[in-house]
Design a protein around this motif. Structure first.
Motif, PDB file in Angstrom:
ATOM      1  N   THR A 267     -11.678   7.070 -93.750  1.00 16.26           N
ATOM      2  CA  THR A 267     -12.908   7.705 -93.288  1.00 16.26           C
ATOM      3  C   THR A 267     -13.552   8.558 -94.373  1.00 16.26           C
ATOM      4  O   THR A 267     -14.776   8.529 -94.560  1.00 16.26           O
ATOM      5  CB  THR A 267     -12.605   8.575 -92.056  1.00 16.26           C
ATOM      6  OG1 THR A 267     -12.029   7.750 -91.034  1.00 16.26           O
ATOM      7  CG2 THR A 267     -13.869   9.241 -91.523  1.00 16.26           C
ATOM      8  N   LEU A 268     -12.758   9.327 -95.096  1.00 15.83           N
ATOM      9  CA  LEU A 268     -13.293  10.294 -96.053  1.00 15.83           C
ATOM     10  C   LEU A 268     -13.519   9.705 -97.444  1.00 15.83           C
ATOM     11  O   LEU A 268     -14.284  10.271 -98.231  1.00 15.83           O
ATOM     12  CB  LEU A 268     -12.351  11.501 -96.143  1.00 15.83           C
ATOM     13  CG  LEU A 268     -12.152  12.261 -94.824  1.00 15.83           C
ATOM     14  CD1 LEU A 268     -11.164  13.396 -95.012  1.00 15.83           C
ATOM     15  CD2 LEU A 268     -13.474  12.785 -94.281  1.00 15.83           C
ATOM     16  N   SER A 269     -12.862   8.584 -97.745  1.00 20.80           N
ATOM     17  CA  SER A 269     -13.072   7.895 -99.024  1.00 20.80           C
ATOM     18  C   SER A 269     -13.271   6.403 -98.754  1.00 20.80           C
ATOM     19  O   SER A 269     -12.485   5.561 -99.197  1.00 20.80           O
ATOM     20  CB  SER A 269     -11.874   8.115 -99.957  1.00 20.80           C
ATOM     21  OG  SER A 269     -11.659   9.479-100.211  1.00 20.80           O
ATOM     22  N   PRO A 270     -14.319   6.044 -98.020  1.00 19.15           N
ATOM     23  CA  PRO A 270     -14.435   4.669 -97.508  1.00 19.15           C
ATOM     24  C   PRO A 270     -14.566   3.608 -98.585  1.00 19.15           C
ATOM     25  O   PRO A 270     -14.188   2.455 -98.352  1.00 19.15           O
ATOM     26  CB  PRO A 270     -15.693   4.729 -96.628  1.00 19.15           C
ATOM     27  CG  PRO A 270     -16.462   5.911 -97.128  1.00 19.15           C
ATOM     28  CD  PRO A 270     -15.437   6.899 -97.586  1.00 19.15           C
ATOM     29  N   GLU A 273     -11.084   2.240-101.690  1.00 21.39           N
ATOM     30  CA  GLU A 273     -10.134   1.134-101.592  1.00 21.39           C
ATOM     31  C   GLU A 273     -10.673   0.115-100.590  1.00 21.39           C
ATOM     32  O   GLU A 273     -11.573   0.417 -99.810  1.00 21.39           O
ATOM     33  CB  GLU A 273      -8.765   1.633-101.088  1.00 21.39           C
ATOM     34  CG  GLU A 273      -8.188   2.831-101.807  1.00 21.39           C
ATOM     35  CD  GLU A 273      -7.560   2.487-103.149  1.00 21.39           C
ATOM     36  OE1 GLU A 273      -7.493   1.284-103.469  1.00 21.39           O
ATOM     37  OE2 GLU A 273      -7.143   3.413-103.864  1.00 21.39           O
ATOM     38  N   ASP A 274     -10.062  -1.078-100.614  1.00 21.88           N
ATOM     39  CA  ASP A 274     -10.312  -2.047 -99.555  1.00 21.88           C
ATOM     40  C   ASP A 274      -9.283  -1.751 -98.459  1.00 21.88           C
ATOM     41  O   ASP A 274      -8.176  -2.290 -98.442  1.00 21.88           O
ATOM     42  CB  ASP A 274     -10.162  -3.476-100.077  1.00 21.88           C
ATOM     43  CG  ASP A 274     -10.554  -4.514 -99.032  1.00 21.88           C
ATOM     44  OD1 ASP A 274     -10.725  -4.133 -97.853  1.00 21.88           O
ATOM     45  OD2 ASP A 274     -10.680  -5.698 -99.377  1.00 21.88           O
ATOM     46  N   TRP A 275      -9.660  -0.859 -97.556  1.00 20.98           N
ATOM     47  CA  TRP A 275      -8.702  -0.299 -96.614  1.00 20.98           C
ATOM     48  C   TRP A 275      -8.208  -1.308 -95.583  1.00 20.98           C
ATOM     49  O   TRP A 275      -7.163  -1.101 -94.969  1.00 20.98           O
ATOM     50  CB  TRP A 275      -9.333   0.904 -95.900  1.00 20.98           C
ATOM     51  CG  TRP A 275      -9.628   2.039 -96.814  1.00 20.98           C
ATOM     52  CD1 TRP A 275     -10.837   2.424 -97.292  1.00 20.98           C
ATOM     53  CD2 TRP A 275      -8.678   2.941 -97.386  1.00 20.98           C
ATOM     54  NE1 TRP A 275     -10.712   3.516 -98.121  1.00 20.98           N
ATOM     55  CE2 TRP A 275      -9.396   3.855 -98.195  1.00 20.98           C
ATOM     56  CE3 TRP A 275      -7.292   3.075 -97.288  1.00 20.98           C
ATOM     57  CZ2 TRP A 275      -8.767   4.876 -98.904  1.00 20.98           C
ATOM     58  CZ3 TRP A 275      -6.669   4.090 -97.984  1.00 20.98           C
ATOM     59  CH2 TRP A 275      -7.404   4.978 -98.783  1.00 20.98           C
ATOM     60  N   ASP A 276      -8.933  -2.379 -95.363  1.00 20.65           N
ATOM     61  CA  ASP A 276      -8.571  -3.325 -94.313  1.00 20.65           C
ATOM     62  C   ASP A 276      -7.954  -4.611 -94.844  1.00 20.65           C
ATOM     63  O   ASP A 276      -7.745  -5.560 -94.090  1.00 20.65           O
ATOM     64  CB  ASP A 276      -9.806  -3.651 -93.477  1.00 20.65           C
ATOM     65  CG  ASP A 276     -10.383  -2.413 -92.808  1.00 20.65           C
ATOM     66  OD1 ASP A 276      -9.586  -1.613 -92.276  1.00 20.65           O
ATOM     67  OD2 ASP A 276     -11.611  -2.231 -92.824  1.00 20.65           O
ATOM     68  N   ALA A 277      -7.641  -4.638 -96.147  1.00 20.68           N
ATOM     69  CA  ALA A 277      -7.085  -5.855 -96.735  1.00 20.68           C
ATOM     70  C   ALA A 277      -5.582  -5.958 -96.562  1.00 20.68           C
ATOM     71  O   ALA A 277      -4.993  -7.014 -96.827  1.00 20.68           O
ATOM     72  CB  ALA A 277      -7.429  -5.924 -98.221  1.00 20.68           C
ATOM     73  N   GLY A 278      -4.942  -4.855 -96.167  1.00 19.35           N
ATOM     74  CA  GLY A 278      -3.492  -4.869 -95.993  1.00 19.35           C
ATOM     75  C   GLY A 278      -2.710  -4.814 -97.274  1.00 19.35           C
ATOM     76  O   GLY A 278      -1.522  -5.141 -97.307  1.00 19.35           O
ATOM     77  N   ALA A 279      -3.348  -4.378 -98.370  1.00 21.15           N
ATOM     78  CA  ALA A 279      -2.676  -4.332 -99.667  1.00 21.15           C
ATOM     79  C   ALA A 279      -1.736  -3.129 -99.741  1.00 21.15           C
ATOM     80  O   ALA A 279      -1.945  -2.116 -99.065  1.00 21.15           O
ATOM     81  CB  ALA A 279      -3.711  -4.259-100.787  1.00 21.15           C
ATOM     82  N   THR A 315     -11.914   0.020 -85.696  1.00 26.16           N
ATOM     83  CA  THR A 315     -10.822  -0.902 -86.000  1.00 26.16           C
ATOM     84  C   THR A 315     -10.274  -1.481 -84.700  1.00 26.16           C
ATOM     85  O   THR A 315     -10.573  -0.999 -83.599  1.00 26.16           O
ATOM     86  CB  THR A 315      -9.669  -0.196 -86.745  1.00 26.16           C
ATOM     87  OG1 THR A 315      -8.900   0.578 -85.815  1.00 26.16           O
ATOM     88  CG2 THR A 315     -10.193   0.724 -87.842  1.00 26.16           C
ATOM     89  N   VAL A 316      -9.415  -2.468 -84.830  1.00 25.97           N
ATOM     90  CA  VAL A 316      -8.804  -3.080 -83.647  1.00 25.97           C
ATOM     91  C   VAL A 316      -7.734  -2.179 -83.037  1.00 25.97           C
ATOM     92  O   VAL A 316      -7.195  -2.487 -81.965  1.00 25.97           O
ATOM     93  CB  VAL A 316      -8.173  -4.453 -83.994  1.00 25.97           C
ATOM     94  CG1 VAL A 316      -9.244  -5.424 -84.429  1.00 25.97           C
ATOM     95  CG2 VAL A 316      -7.095  -4.303 -85.075  1.00 25.97           C
TER      96      VAL A 316
END
Length: 494
Positions: A267-270, A273-279, A315-316
């Motif tokens: 939320t604060l650093s959207p 990173e690619d937050w939803d890639a699962g890396a 998100t889900v």
């Protein structure tokens, strides 16, 4: 005690204030009513005995006045939660954190056995430390000395703030501790997990500019083989990762703790990173999410409140959203949970005179549905609406009204959330306007001794305005919930 902490350095906040914020959450299946108080020097005990630990200590003379948010029912101790003292030093205690068997075998937690006292814990720390410190660093030093002498029966993280700095202390076993100064242009996300991910022993043993620790920490690490750092040739032995040495990476963390840090940073650093890639390093179950990050813009009190109210919106994993499966919607522990007792946002505003620079924003109950009330802390008494909480449910109490609204709204989220969002926007605006007006009035007075009185009047006035808005919201939510009762029926139904 399950909690979530967010720390914002002064160069990362919109008005240059260091912000210390934490939700105090009760254990599953229990709720602990809270109230706001001002503890005057004459009310501070000189001999203190911990209810849970059973340990007695003589306290120093000449304590400072301070605010706190203790339990309304003192059967398990004070549990002061968070406050600001007369020297404009803030303290939030505590964030329950994790450990591992190696640490607990090397320095066991202090247990109460056979009538012998245990150590101190969350119920005690605000009372034992906040009235006696005049800087954030002094808070670390006093608490560190208490831990070394008396020990603790639990693992905790504690925040201290003054007008310049935030220091974050984490206990390590029963008697050891580390502390790190929050970078001024960073925020820190802390779920219930040991969080500091880099520590400089040389600084802690030397000037202590950004790191402080138990004096024997290096020997403690060496004797018990706690430092797990793989070092290249010539790499400094002074810097290590406390999260690896002292913390945990359990499946419980992946469900209960790290997802909260992931969502706060998402939320604060959207765009960081690619937050939803699962890396690795950026997923909800990551073991190595950064302890601190630089935000993408300056952060406000509203940002802090919103993040600590969140439930994985967008998100889900949002339990209120139809997007995910049932399993996904219940996969992770939300930040904004039903078990919130209180939220404290501690704001020390360095650009203002000491007489009115400190404000403590206080909210109660489940934060997705509630709002904070600002309280200037240079006062002799908390406003009644924040401080009157009894065992009996009453609409005269901000705590109980907040709990009623949340319980009614939860089952009718989609029908009432717009009304709640309008209420939150309106009441936050009322809060900011009241703080601004009181600042101007305090700055314009020629009599410094009159400032506490005018601040107390301002506290009461804004609390009463927010009380009116809260009562109106309760009526609206109650009406909606009543119209959706299971036994509803009208002649037109046929």
């Amino acid at each position: 005690m399950p909690c979530t902490t967010l720390l914002v350095g002064r160069r990362a906040s919109a008005d240059g204030s260091p912000l210390v914020a934490r939700t105090e959450d009760s254990s599953a299946g229990s709720f602990d009513p809270k109230r706001a108080v001002v503890v005057r020097p004459e009310d501070q005990p000189r001999t203190y005995t911990s209810v849970l630990g059973g340990r007695t200590i003589e306290l120093p003379e000449n304590p400072l006045r301070y605010t706190a948010i203790p339990n309304a029912l003192p059967d398990e101790g004070i549990w002061g939660c968070a406050g600001i003292n007369a020297a404009n030093v803030a303290m939030s205690a505590t964030e329950t954190i994790t450990s591992n068997p190696r640490v607990l075998g090397a320095d066991p937690l202090v247990e109460r056995r056979g009538g012998q006292p245990g150590g101190f814990g969350e119920e005690d720390l605000v009372t034992l430390v906040l009235p006696y410190i005049r800087s954030a660093r002094e808070g670390v030093e006093r608490l560190g000395a208490l831990l070394a002498e008396h020990g603790t029966y639990e693992m905790n993280g504690i925040a201290f703030s003054d007008a310049e700095d935030i220091w974050w202390l984490e206990t390590v076993g029963g008697h050891h501790w580390i502390a790190r100064r929050v970078p001024e242009d960073h925020y820190v996300t802390m779920p219930n997990q040991l969080g500091i991910d880099s520590f400089d022993l040389a600084d802690a043993e030397g000037p202590g500019r950004n790191h402080l620790a138990s004096p024997d920490l290096r020997a403690f690490l060496r004797e018990h083989h706690l430092d797990l750092t793989l070092r290249e040739d010539g790499q400094s032995a002074d810097v290590f990762n406390p999260r690896e040495a002292f913390g945990s990476h359990s499946e419980h963390d992946h469900v209960y703790n790290s997802p909260r840090a992931w969502y706060m940073q998402r939320t604060l650093s959207p765009h960081a990173e690619d937050w939803d890639a699962g890396a690795p390093g950026t997923s909800p179950d990551s073991d190595d999410l950064a302890w601190s990050r630089r935000p993408e813009r300056l952060l406000t009190v509203e940002d802090v409140k919103d993040v600590l109210s969140s439930h994985y919106q967008g998100t889900v994993f949002d339990p209120y959203s139809p997007r995910g499966t049932d399993a996904e919607r219940r996969a992770f522990r939300p930040i904004g949970i039903n078990r919130h007792n209180a939220l404290a946002i501690l704001q020390i505003r360095p650009e203002l005179p000491e007489s009115h620079r400190a404000v403590q924003w206080i909210a109660y109950a489940s934060l997705p549905f509630t709002t904070p009330i600002p309280m200037f802390t240079n006062v002799e008494e908390a406003p009644a609406y924040l401080g009157t909480t009894e065992a009996t449910v009453s609409t005269d109490s901000f705590y109980w009204v907040s709990r009623m609204i949340a319980a009614l709204a939860d089952a009718h989220y989609s029908e009432v959330i717009l009304a709640i969002e309008r209420y939150q926007q309106r009441t936050l605006a009322l809060g900011h306007a009241a703080v601004h007006a009181a600042d101007q009035e305090a700055a314009g007075t020629d009599d410094p001794s009159a400032v506490p009185g005018l601040l107390a009047a301002a506290n009461t006035a804004v609390a009463e305005k927010i009380r009116e808005a809260t009562d109106a919201l309760l009526g609206e939510v109650l009406f909606t919930a009543s119209n959706h009762m299971t036994n509803r029926f009208s002649r037109s139904d046929g």
